[in-house]
Design a protein around this motif. Structure first.
Motif, mmCIF file in Angstrom:
data_model
loop_
_atom_site.group_PDB
_atom_site.id
_atom_site.type_symbol
_atom_site.label_atom_id
_atom_site.label_comp_id
_atom_site.label_asym_id
_atom_site.label_seq_id
_atom_site.Cartn_x
_atom_site.Cartn_y
_atom_site.Cartn_z
ATOM 1 N N TYR A 142 1.421 5.480 -0.137
ATOM 2 C CA TYR A 142 0.854 6.826 0.026
ATOM 3 C C TYR A 142 1.951 7.855 -0.197
ATOM 4 O O TYR A 142 3.098 7.640 0.168
ATOM 5 N N TYR A 196 0.886 -1.176 0.000
ATOM 6 C CA TYR A 196 0.000 0.000 0.000
ATOM 7 C C TYR A 196 0.917 1.218 0.000
ATOM 8 O O TYR A 196 1.821 1.293 0.826
ATOM 9 N N LYS A 219 -2.372 5.865 7.808
ATOM 10 C CA LYS A 219 -2.565 7.148 7.128
ATOM 11 C C LYS A 219 -3.033 8.208 8.127
ATOM 12 O O LYS A 219 -2.558 9.339 8.124
ATOM 13 N N GLU A 220 -3.934 7.801 8.996
ATOM 14 C CA GLU A 220 -4.441 8.717 10.023
ATOM 15 C C GLU A 220 -3.290 9.196 10.925
ATOM 16 O O GLU A 220 -3.136 10.385 11.192
ATOM 17 N N TYR A 276 9.525 4.481 4.797
ATOM 18 C CA TYR A 276 9.258 5.900 4.575
ATOM 19 C C TYR A 276 10.397 6.455 3.748
ATOM 20 O O TYR A 276 11.560 6.079 3.936
ATOM 21 N N LEU A 292 -5.240 2.266 6.651
ATOM 22 C CA LEU A 292 -5.993 3.481 6.969
ATOM 23 C C LEU A 292 -5.540 4.080 8.300
ATOM 24 O O LEU A 292 -5.426 5.294 8.442
ATOM 25 N N GLY A 333 -0.091 9.141 10.178
ATOM 26 C CA GLY A 333 0.843 9.925 9.362
ATOM 27 C C GLY A 333 0.376 11.362 9.234
ATOM 28 O O GLY A 333 1.158 12.301 9.341
ATOM 29 N N LEU A 334 -0.932 11.547 9.030
ATOM 30 C CA LEU A 334 -1.478 12.898 8.915
ATOM 31 C C LEU A 334 -1.309 13.651 10.220
ATOM 32 O O LEU A 334 -0.992 14.838 10.242
ATOM 33 N N SER A 344 2.654 12.248 -0.163
ATOM 34 C CA SER A 344 2.068 13.570 0.058
ATOM 35 C C SER A 344 3.136 14.657 0.021
ATOM 36 O O SER A 344 4.312 14.401 0.286
#
Ligand code: FES
Ligand SMILES: [Fe+2]
Length: 423
Positions: A198, A196, A366-367, A328, A363, A369-370, A200
């Motif tokens: 992501y 997966y 991601k939460e 990362y 998910l 990470g944000l 940004s």
């Protein structure tokens, strides 16, 4: 430089006198001039991870990697002999970017037999050789055999593909990685192929986000709302300190013990975790990965939670005790922006239940990470005010001191070499 296990007396930081304990400056994260030096001193000289071999499954598989910090784009491709090669993504005719799709600044991937330039149709083999020139007879003294793509040094370790943009790298990849990182060999990275990904754009210097992931001092506060109140109140009262930090050359490691979520009192868990059997700590049904390599869980924590290997300059491999791992990457795009990439890797799901647990884990990541990124722009903005110039770091923040010192050392070495070359 490795001095471990846990110091019997004193603090972690005091065992590395070269790091000092004095307040730190963040000038290295706000000065455009320092970033300009990092580009040459670090990103054009260090081994940089660009991906994994599973991204190149067959002959002709390729992907491109934008390395803005080193002013280039690189093609990584598998040739007919199964070898993996890297090239600067530039056509030898008049300099067009060779491989791209729709948008020239975006990365792309695929499978092909040859690379064909979009401008005048010159074609290159998978090994970089120039195979075809349109109207070749109209050129003057054109030696096709000398006009292959410009090569980039490329080596693979444990399935991770690294490139080095120096004309002559000072170390092989293995020498560069050193004993602490290579002790991970034997971890079944090749079995964890469900990925997966992501990406940004972050409005902060690349080192600031690395800092956010190399201490856990922030966890009970910044992530306090992520868990049910019972859990976060208990976590805030207890605080959190990782049991093990380790330094080896330019690389770092933090290891933590862990309470597995599914063994907690149900009031400490979120209902979705019970339903999906997944969450921050990963899927609850742990695959059997066999014996773990000696380099994992170096402090012998029981229960062990995770090891986060911070590979200089901008790559992290984070291995969870529950049979999955994360990577990362932090790719600088200017002194106060970077692109963050997070990848999660699992043993491929065999049942819908496995898949749902993986999705839930992704998910949740991601939460988190944000949340981790949420303070970065605010920090960058105020550091740039220079209203305050020195900052106090505690013992748990030892890895931050090390990261910023290594950056300063590499820039310092580069400046010295340049000055000597001028004499
Ligand atoms: S620039 Fe590539 S063929 Fe002309
Ligand atoms: Fe965090």
């Amino acid at each position: 430089m490795a001095r471990w296990p846990k110091p019997a007396e004193g603090s972690w930081t005091q065992h590395y006198p070269e790091l000092g304990t004095e307040p730190m400056s963040y000038e290295d994260s706000i000065a455009p001039e320092f970033y300009a030096l990092e580009q040459d001193a670090i990103f054009k000289r260090a081994w940089l991870n660009v991906g994994r071999i599973e991204q190149l499954p067959r002959t002709g598989s390729y992907f491109t990697k934008e390395i803005r910090a080193a002013h280039t784009s690189v093609i990584i491709a598998r040739d007919r002999d199964g070898g993996i090669n890297a090239f600067h993504n530039i056509c030898r005719h008049r300099g067009n970017k060779l491989v791209w799709n729709e948008f020239p600044r975006e990365e792309t991937s695929g499978t092909c037999r040859q690379f064909t330039c979009k401008y005048h149709g010159w074609r290159y083999g998978l090994d970089g050789s120039l195979a075809f020139v349109q109207q070749e007879e109209e050129f003057f003294d054109l030696d096709k055999s000398a006009l292959g793509l410009a090569k980039v040094h490329c080596e693979v370790w444990a399935g991770f593909i690294f490139v080095n943009l120096a004309a002559r790298p000072r170390q092989t990849l293995r020498e560069f990685l050193g004993p602490m990182v290579t002790a991970l060999e034997g971890y079944p990275f090749d079995r964890l192929t469900e990925r997966y990904c992501y990406k940004s754009e972050v409005g902060a210097n690349w080192k600031l986000y690395m800092d956010a992931f190399q201490e856990f001092y922030h966890a009970p506060i910044l992530h306090g709302k992520q868990t049910p109140d019972n859990f976060s109140i208990a976590a805030q009262q207890a605080g959190f300190e990782a049991p093990h930090y380790q330094l080896d050359g330019p690389h770092r490691l933090v290891s933590t013990s862990g309470v597995v979520t599914w063994e907690l009192d149900p009031s400490m868990r979120k209902p979705m975790e019970d339903i999906t059997r997944g969450g921050l700590f990963g899927p609850w049904d742990t695959p059997d990965l066999g014996t773990m390599p000696a380099g994992l869980n170096p402090a012998g924590c029981d229960p062990w939670g995770l090891d986060s290997f911070q590979l200089w300059p901008n790559f992290v491999i984070l291995i969870w005790s529950g049979g999955w791992y994360l990577t990362y990457q932090y790719w600088p795009t200017s002194h106060n922006t970077h692109t963050f990439e997070g990848n999660l890797y699992f043993v491929p799901a065999r049942t819908p239940r496995d898949r749902i647990a993986h999705e839930m884990t992704a998910l949740t990541f991601k939460e988190y990470g944000l949340q981790d990124a949420s303070t970065l722009e605010a920090t960058q903005m105020m550091l740039e005010s220079r209203a305050v110039r020195t900052f106090h770091l505690n013992d748990q923040e030892i890895l931050l001191r090390h990261l910023h010192k290594v950056a300063a050392d590499w820039v310092g070495d580069y400046q010295r070499e340049r000055a000597e070359a001028r004499q």
